[in-house]
Design a protein around this motif. Structure first.
Motif, mmCIF file in Angstrom:
data_model
loop_
_atom_site.group_PDB
_atom_site.id
_atom_site.type_symbol
_atom_site.label_atom_id
_atom_site.label_comp_id
_atom_site.label_asym_id
_atom_site.label_seq_id
_atom_site.Cartn_x
_atom_site.Cartn_y
_atom_site.Cartn_z
ATOM 1 N N LEU A 1 6.989 4.761 9.411
ATOM 2 C CA LEU A 1 7.638 5.898 10.054
ATOM 3 C C LEU A 1 6.999 6.166 11.418
ATOM 4 O O LEU A 1 7.687 6.441 12.400
ATOM 5 N N LEU A 2 5.674 6.039 11.499
ATOM 6 C CA LEU A 2 4.954 6.303 12.745
ATOM 7 C C LEU A 2 5.047 5.162 13.750
ATOM 8 O O LEU A 2 5.183 5.391 14.954
ATOM 9 N N LEU A 3 4.946 3.903 13.261
ATOM 10 C CA LEU A 3 4.860 2.749 14.154
ATOM 11 C C LEU A 3 6.119 1.887 14.200
ATOM 12 O O LEU A 3 6.218 1.001 15.039
ATOM 13 N N GLY A 4 7.043 2.102 13.281
ATOM 14 C CA GLY A 4 8.263 1.301 13.247
ATOM 15 C C GLY A 4 8.269 0.311 12.095
ATOM 16 O O GLY A 4 7.234 0.023 11.485
ATOM 17 N N ASP A 5 9.444 -0.228 11.820
ATOM 18 C CA ASP A 5 9.631 -1.108 10.663
ATOM 19 C C ASP A 5 8.897 -2.439 10.759
ATOM 20 O O ASP A 5 8.729 -3.129 9.759
ATOM 21 N N THR A 6 8.460 -2.839 11.937
ATOM 22 C CA THR A 6 7.743 -4.107 12.068
ATOM 23 C C THR A 6 6.239 -3.953 11.830
ATOM 24 O O THR A 6 5.509 -4.948 11.866
ATOM 25 N N ALA A 7 5.770 -2.738 11.572
ATOM 26 C CA ALA A 7 4.343 -2.526 11.299
ATOM 27 C C ALA A 7 3.932 -3.328 10.072
ATOM 28 O O ALA A 7 4.696 -3.468 9.114
ATOM 29 N N HIS A 8 2.726 -3.882 10.112
ATOM 30 C CA HIS A 8 2.242 -4.672 8.986
ATOM 31 C C HIS A 8 0.719 -4.548 8.859
ATOM 32 O O HIS A 8 0.035 -4.151 9.797
ATOM 33 N N HIS A 9 0.232 -4.910 7.710
ATOM 34 C CA HIS A 9 -1.189 -4.862 7.379
ATOM 35 C C HIS A 9 -1.923 -5.970 8.127
ATOM 36 O O HIS A 9 -1.516 -7.131 8.086
ATOM 37 N N LEU A 10 -3.006 -5.621 8.838
ATOM 38 C CA LEU A 10 -3.785 -6.630 9.565
ATOM 39 C C LEU A 10 -4.979 -7.109 8.769
ATOM 40 O O LEU A 10 -5.245 -8.298 8.697
ATOM 41 N N PHE A 11 -5.747 -6.196 8.197
ATOM 42 C CA PHE A 11 -6.908 -6.580 7.399
ATOM 43 C C PHE A 11 -7.372 -5.398 6.565
ATOM 44 O O PHE A 11 -6.986 -4.264 6.795
ATOM 45 N N THR A 12 -8.189 -5.692 5.572
ATOM 46 C CA THR A 12 -8.826 -4.676 4.740
ATOM 47 C C THR A 12 -10.305 -4.678 5.080
ATOM 48 O O THR A 12 -10.909 -5.734 5.235
ATOM 49 N N GLY A 13 -10.866 -3.507 5.202
ATOM 50 C CA GLY A 13 -12.279 -3.400 5.540
ATOM 51 C C GLY A 13 -12.941 -2.297 4.744
ATOM 52 O O GLY A 13 -12.302 -1.610 3.950
ATOM 53 N N ALA A 14 -14.216 -2.158 4.962
ATOM 54 C CA ALA A 14 -14.984 -1.098 4.302
ATOM 55 C C ALA A 14 -15.969 -0.524 5.302
ATOM 56 O O ALA A 14 -16.549 -1.252 6.103
ATOM 57 N N VAL A 15 -16.127 0.776 5.250
ATOM 58 C CA VAL A 15 -17.159 1.463 6.011
ATOM 59 C C VAL A 15 -18.100 2.065 4.979
ATOM 60 O O VAL A 15 -17.683 2.868 4.145
ATOM 61 N N VAL A 16 -19.338 1.636 5.012
ATOM 62 C CA VAL A 16 -20.352 2.134 4.078
ATOM 63 C C VAL A 16 -21.327 2.965 4.883
ATOM 64 O O VAL A 16 -21.943 2.480 5.830
ATOM 65 N N SER A 17 -21.437 4.221 4.495
ATOM 66 C CA SER A 17 -22.325 5.143 5.192
ATOM 67 C C SER A 17 -23.598 5.326 4.380
ATOM 68 O O SER A 17 -23.551 5.574 3.179
ATOM 69 N N VAL A 18 -24.740 5.200 5.041
ATOM 70 C CA VAL A 18 -26.035 5.380 4.393
ATOM 71 C C VAL A 18 -26.203 6.871 4.086
ATOM 72 O O VAL A 18 -25.883 7.716 4.934
ATOM 73 N N PRO A 19 -26.661 7.235 2.888
ATOM 74 C CA PRO A 19 -26.866 8.654 2.575
ATOM 75 C C PRO A 19 -27.696 9.347 3.655
ATOM 76 O O PRO A 19 -28.685 8.809 4.145
ATOM 77 N N GLY A 20 -27.236 10.529 4.054
ATOM 78 C CA GLY A 20 -27.938 11.292 5.070
ATOM 79 C C GLY A 20 -27.489 10.996 6.489
ATOM 80 O O GLY A 20 -27.978 11.604 7.443
ATOM 81 N N SER A 21 -26.542 10.065 6.664
ATOM 82 C CA SER A 21 -26.050 9.742 8.008
ATOM 83 C C SER A 21 -25.323 10.950 8.592
ATOM 84 O O SER A 21 -24.634 11.678 7.882
ATOM 85 N N ALA A 22 -25.459 11.122 9.884
ATOM 86 C CA ALA A 22 -24.781 12.227 10.563
ATOM 87 C C ALA A 22 -23.274 11.990 10.577
ATOM 88 O O ALA A 22 -22.813 10.846 10.586
ATOM 89 N N ALA A 23 -22.519 13.071 10.585
ATOM 90 C CA ALA A 23 -21.061 12.972 10.677
ATOM 91 C C ALA A 23 -20.671 12.423 12.045
ATOM 92 O O ALA A 23 -21.372 12.662 13.036
ATOM 93 N N PRO B 1 0.822 -1.201 0.000
ATOM 94 C CA PRO B 1 0.000 0.000 0.000
ATOM 95 C C PRO B 1 0.865 1.263 0.000
ATOM 96 O O PRO B 1 1.917 1.298 0.657
ATOM 97 N N PRO B 2 0.463 2.268 -0.758
ATOM 98 C CA PRO B 2 1.281 3.481 -0.884
ATOM 99 C C PRO B 2 1.444 4.251 0.429
ATOM 100 O O PRO B 2 2.361 5.052 0.555
ATOM 101 N N TRP B 3 0.603 4.001 1.421
ATOM 102 C CA TRP B 3 0.703 4.712 2.702
ATOM 103 C C TRP B 3 1.619 3.983 3.692
ATOM 104 O O TRP B 3 1.905 4.493 4.765
ATOM 105 N N MET B 4 2.102 2.795 3.348
ATOM 106 C CA MET B 4 2.884 2.011 4.299
ATOM 107 C C MET B 4 4.180 2.697 4.738
ATOM 108 O O MET B 4 4.561 2.569 5.915
ATOM 109 N N PRO B 5 4.903 3.422 3.876
ATOM 110 C CA PRO B 5 6.094 4.123 4.381
ATOM 111 C C PRO B 5 5.763 5.087 5.528
ATOM 112 O O PRO B 5 6.510 5.154 6.505
ATOM 113 N N LEU B 6 4.645 5.779 5.447
ATOM 114 C CA LEU B 6 4.241 6.674 6.531
ATOM 115 C C LEU B 6 3.873 5.879 7.782
ATOM 116 O O LEU B 6 4.258 6.238 8.902
ATOM 117 N N VAL B 7 3.147 4.772 7.607
ATOM 118 C CA VAL B 7 2.774 3.920 8.744
ATOM 119 C C VAL B 7 4.038 3.414 9.447
ATOM 120 O O VAL B 7 4.144 3.456 10.671
#
Length: 92
Positions: A33-55, A25-31
């Motif tokens: 940098l923040l968490l250390g070289d042993t940081a790794h991807h745990l899972f991929t998910g999705a958040v689907v918001s129903v139209p009109g949902s409050a922030a 993932p293109p964001w992994m170098p930043l991750v």
């Protein structure tokens, strides 16, 4: 209303399951940098918001490292983070 789900192999359509995203993932170098070289991807998910949902206000998506919440929580260094990639136009 929102739906928050893990996308396991064979469930997510391309490009979400593309190895360029899941393995490099293109964001992994930043991750790392923040968490250390042993940081790794745990899972991929999705958040689907129903139209009109409050922030939502900023909030923690998981519990503390040792499962204690509230004033008695042991404040450890950051050990995990979420990366959200919008799949729709967010210019408004």
């Amino acid at each position: 209303g929102r739906f928050d789900m893990q996308l396991r192999p064979g469930v997510a359509p391309v490009p979400v399951s593309d190895p360029a995203i899941t393995l490099r993932p293109p964001w992994m170098p930043l991750v790392k940098l923040l968490l250390g070289d042993t940081a790794h991807h745990l899972f991929t998910g999705a958040v689907v918001s129903v139209p009109g949902s409050a922030a939502q206000n900023p909030h923690m998506d998981g519990g503390h490292l040792f499962g204690i919440d509230g004033d008695d929580a042991l404040m450890c260094p950051v050990h995990c983070l979420n990366v959200f990639v919008p799949l729709v136009d967010v210019t408004r």
